[in-house]
Scaffold this active site. Structure first.
Site, PDB file in Angstrom:
ATOM      1  N   SER A 129      29.790  42.235  41.521  1.00 27.02           N
ATOM      2  CA  SER A 129      29.021  41.070  41.052  1.00 27.02           C
ATOM      3  C   SER A 129      27.535  41.100  41.394  1.00 27.02           C
ATOM      4  O   SER A 129      26.967  40.097  41.839  1.00 27.02           O
ATOM      5  CB  SER A 129      29.632  39.774  41.589  1.00 27.02           C
ATOM      6  OG  SER A 129      30.907  39.609  41.082  1.00 27.02           O
ATOM      7  N   SER A 130      26.916  42.241  41.145  1.00 32.81           N
ATOM      8  CA  SER A 130      25.462  42.284  41.316  1.00 32.81           C
ATOM      9  C   SER A 130      24.784  41.345  40.314  1.00 32.81           C
ATOM     10  O   SER A 130      23.746  40.751  40.616  1.00 32.81           O
ATOM     11  CB  SER A 130      24.942  43.711  41.160  1.00 32.81           C
ATOM     12  OG  SER A 130      25.294  44.220  39.898  1.00 32.81           O
ATOM     13  N   ASP A 177      32.574  34.664  40.059  1.00 32.77           N
ATOM     14  CA  ASP A 177      31.517  35.427  40.735  1.00 32.77           C
ATOM     15  C   ASP A 177      30.330  34.533  41.106  1.00 32.77           C
ATOM     16  O   ASP A 177      29.803  34.590  42.221  1.00 32.77           O
ATOM     17  CB  ASP A 177      31.043  36.583  39.842  1.00 32.77           C
ATOM     18  CG  ASP A 177      32.200  37.441  39.363  1.00 32.77           C
ATOM     19  OD1 ASP A 177      33.304  37.321  39.922  1.00 32.77           O
ATOM     20  OD2 ASP A 177      31.998  38.232  38.421  1.00 32.77           O
TER      21      ASP A 177
HETATM   22  C1  GLA Z   1      34.831  39.788  36.314  1.00 35.64           C
HETATM   23  C2  GLA Z   1      34.431  38.409  35.809  1.00 35.64           C
HETATM   24  C3  GLA Z   1      35.144  37.309  36.611  1.00 35.64           C
HETATM   25  C4  GLA Z   1      36.652  37.552  36.645  1.00 35.64           C
HETATM   26  C5  GLA Z   1      36.959  38.999  37.055  1.00 35.64           C
HETATM   27  C6  GLA Z   1      38.424  39.323  36.966  1.00 35.64           C
HETATM   28  O1  GLA Z   1      34.377  39.968  37.614  1.00 35.64           O
HETATM   29  O2  GLA Z   1      33.038  38.231  35.940  1.00 35.64           O
HETATM   30  O3  GLA Z   1      34.846  36.056  36.066  1.00 35.64           O
HETATM   31  O4  GLA Z   1      37.241  37.238  35.419  1.00 35.64           O
HETATM   32  O5  GLA Z   1      36.256  39.927  36.263  1.00 35.64           O
HETATM   33  O6  GLA Z   1      39.140  38.574  37.886  1.00 35.64           O
END
Ligand code: GLA
Length: 392
Positions: A129-130, A177
């Site tokens: 999640s950068s 995220d």
């Molecule tokens: C990505 C998306 C999240 C989530 C995950 C899977 O990180 O950004 O919102 O759906 O995949 O859990």
């Protein structure tokens, strides 16, 4: 404040590109999800932690409504007007910041411009999640520059950033995220109800540590396959609504109901639904197990989550499976699973505290032997969510 080495680099970057001094430092972390994968867009439950890796924006407000930023790692600039940004076709990072500005303006928060430097150490494109960290750091910088830091709640900030990513950047992600990047707490995971956006802090056990293994495998399929999974879940809900009219999302379906009405679903849709329904149950079971310090059960639930993601949801990959296998081979590993959207990126393992260094080397070598690629291994502890530090 006494800057650490990384903060010092950001200050040096500011000094090299701007006259005078910055006034604030915004920090927003990446995340790793312990369990609850592909449940957020099904109104379900997730259990992520904020990482000790983050995106930082060192800035000062401007008198006008422009945002002028230099990205240290990309060695590139952006300069745009908050209300009428021009989407950047050459580089992606400014678009996240532009989108967040527009989403905040739509909430009628008065905004003004700012300038400074952006820097991050969340590995990019690795499922940690950068992008959410960049969005949330930018959101904090917008709000602080306009003296509006308390104008919105954490969940409102997270939703605005998700909107920017969905509608402006064009990635159809859920809320997990942005939420954990905004609201994460040191030493805790957050149990988030992705429908109500209620959340609860779950203390992270002192007896254990998190090890993250970056396969370094590209996630090229991630976008299209992610959207396809979302559509299959929605299809499942529509079909089940013929007999369960009260359900609005897979969150509302129990395993018993799903089994009873299995004949209504094509096999692939059934397996997608089975993953989501069982994963929601595993999140609840994991929280209960953590609360009674049953870490072996937590590990087993993580292992089951991986199997379900691999076989039913089909979002694993050879690299991820081999990473998980390399982690589980260590005797101090309690459980391991892919984390994030899948198709590449990272796996996470829960291990007994004290053997981090040993596990790191073991997994590095084990994975390299299997895949012929050196992975990156991060040892991480649950960290604080986003914040803005005033500097003067
Ligand atoms: C990505 C998306 C999240 C989530 C995950 C899977 O990180 O950004 O919102 O759906 O995949 O859990």
């Amino acid at each position: 404040m006494q800057p650490d080495r990384r903060t010092q680099q950001v200050f040096d970057g500011f000094a090299a590109h701007f006259e005078g001094k910055p006034t604030h430092l915004a920090i927003a972390p990446g995340r790793v999800n312990l369990i609850g994968e592909h449940t957020d867009y099904n109104d379900g439950f997730v259990l992520p932690v904020a990482l000790d890796r983050d995106v930082r924006v060192l800035f000062r407000p401007r008198a006008d409504r422009r945002v002028r930023l230099y990205a240290l790692e990309f060695d590139s600039w952006t300069d745009f007007d908050i209300e009428s940004p021009r989407r950047d076709d050459e580089q992606l990072w400014p678009n996240y910041i532009q989108g967040v500005g527009l989403a905040l303006s739509e909430l009628e928060v008065p905004l003004n411009g700012y300038e400074g430097v952006v820097s991050g150490n969340v590995p990019r494109g690795s499922g940690l999640s950068s992008s959410a960290a960049l969005e949330i750091a930018a959101a904090k910088a917008y709000l602080a520059s306009a003296k509006q830091i308390h104008a919105l709640s954490g969940p409102q900030i997270a939703k605005a950033a998700q909107k920017a990513e969905n509608e402006y950047v064009g990635v159809n992600c859920g809320i997990m995220d942005q939420f954990i990047s905004t609201l994460g707490e040191e030493g805790h995971a957050l149990l988030i109800d992705c429908r109500s956006l209620d959340y609860r802090r779950v203390p992270f056990p002192a007896d254990t540590s998190l090890v993250i293994g970056n396969t370094k495998a590209s996630r090229s399929l991630a976008g299209s396959a992610y959207n396809e999974r979302r559509a299959q879940c929605e299809d499942g809900v529509r079909r089940l609504q013929s007999v369960l009219p009260a359900i609005a999302a897979l969150r509302d379906v129990s395993s018993t109901q799903l089994e009873r009405h299995r004949h209504l679903l094509p096999d692939t849709v059934y397996r997608r639904c089975r993953h989501v329904v069982s994963e929601n149950e595993r999140v609840q079971a994991t929280v209960a197990a953590l609360e009674r310090s049953d870490f072996r059960l937590v590990g087993q639930l993580m292992n089951q989550s991986h199997t379900s993601l691999r076989d039913d949801y089909e979002v694993s990959s050879e690299a991820l499976d081999l990473m998980v296998e390399s982690m589980r081979d260590h005797p101090d590993c309690l459980g391991a699973r892919l984390t994030g959207a899948g198709f590449g990126g990272c796996a996470v393992a829960l291990i007994w505290r004290g053997s981090e260094g040993d596990v790191r080397e073991f997994v590095r070598k084990g994975y390299a032997k299997r895949m012929n690629v050196w992975p990156e291994i991060y040892i991480s502890s649950p960290s604080a969510g986003a914040r803005v530090l005033p500097l003067i």
